[in-house]
Design an enzyme around this catalytic site. Structure first.
Site, PDB file in Angstrom:
ATOM      1  N   HIS A  79       0.836  -1.193   0.000  1.00 23.10           N
ATOM      2  CA  HIS A  79       0.000   0.000   0.000  1.00 23.10           C
ATOM      3  C   HIS A  79       0.874   1.247   0.000  1.00 23.10           C
ATOM      4  CE1 HIS A  79      -3.897  -2.053   1.642  1.00 23.10           C
ATOM      5  NE2 HIS A  79      -3.425  -2.626   0.546  1.00 23.10           N
ATOM      6  N   GLU A  81       0.979   3.853   1.918  1.00 24.57           N
ATOM      7  CA  GLU A  81       1.537   4.246   3.212  1.00 24.57           C
ATOM      8  C   GLU A  81       2.784   3.427   3.547  1.00 24.57           C
ATOM      9  OE1 GLU A  81      -3.056   4.349   3.654  1.00 24.57           O
ATOM     10  OE2 GLU A  81      -1.547   3.232   2.509  1.00 24.57           O
ATOM     11  N   CYS A 107      -5.948   1.391   5.596  1.00 30.33           N
ATOM     12  CA  CYS A 107      -6.463   0.109   6.069  1.00 30.33           C
ATOM     13  C   CYS A 107      -5.907  -0.149   7.476  1.00 30.33           C
ATOM     14  CB  CYS A 107      -6.062  -1.020   5.113  1.00 30.33           C
ATOM     15  SG  CYS A 107      -4.297  -1.422   5.152  1.00 30.33           S
ATOM     16  N   CYS A 110      -2.009  -0.487   7.531  1.00 37.26           N
ATOM     17  CA  CYS A 110      -1.325   0.772   7.239  1.00 37.26           C
ATOM     18  C   CYS A 110      -1.507   1.775   8.375  1.00 37.26           C
ATOM     19  CB  CYS A 110      -1.816   1.361   5.915  1.00 37.26           C
ATOM     20  SG  CYS A 110      -1.208   0.434   4.480  1.00 37.26           S
TER      21      CYS A 110
END
Length: 175
Positions: A79, A81, A107, A110
């Site tokens: 992801h 992040e 999420c 993250c």
């Protein structure tokens, strides 16, 4: 000396809008067609790191080799992040007290990584189907700000800037 007043008014974006637009721009580098997400990590109005959802270095991308989907999630990519945090780590950049500008609500994993990295504020304009991220951010005292989607247009009007000269490629031909 002369003072020239602008011929037209413009709206200068706030710092939050500016960094969210940078996150939007970072998301254009994403390599997974299921979701494009961008993240910009900022401290004292200084960009520390950026990331987008994409495959690990030197590995196939979803666009070329397809997504690897497990329980409804593509696991081929990191992801945004995580990639931003890893980029900062590779360059020994401390994220303590920084703000994460993310196109989508982080999420759960993250959000936890942002908290562990020392992020003090998260700014988003879009939700994500996983709502435990918000729980962990709140529980950890990380400020979560939801802002409207910033204007998608980048305004750069070369023709009206009196001190700018278009490059040769942009000049009209004499044909």
């Amino acid at each position: 000396m002369s003072v020239e007043k602008p011929k037209r008014m413009w709206r200068r974006p706030s710092w939050d809008e500016y960094f969210l637009k940078l996150a939007m721009l970072a998301s254009e580098r994403a390599t997974c067609p299921r979701m494009h997400c961008g993240c910009v990590l900022v401290k004292d109005r200084y960009v520390l790191s950026t990331g987008y959802n994409g495959s690990l270095p030197d590995t196939p991308h979803c666009y070329s080799d397809g997504c690897i989907v497990v329980k409804g999630h593509c696991v081929r990519t990191n992801h945004a992040e995580i990639n931003a945090i890893c980029h900062a780590a590779r360059h020994a950049v401390s994220l303590a007290g920084a703000t994460a500008y993310v196109t989508n609500m982080p999420c759960t994993a993250c959000a936890k990584a942002l908290i562990a990295a020392g992020i003090g504020r998260v700014v988003v304009f879009s939700e994500y189907h996983d709502n435990l991220g918000e729980h962990f951010l709140g529980e950890s005292g990380v400020v979560l700000d939801r802002l409207p989607v910033p204007e998608k247009l980048i305004r750069y009007d070369l023709e009206t800037y009196t001190s700018a000269i278009p490059s040769a490629e942009q000049m009209p031909s004499d044909d």
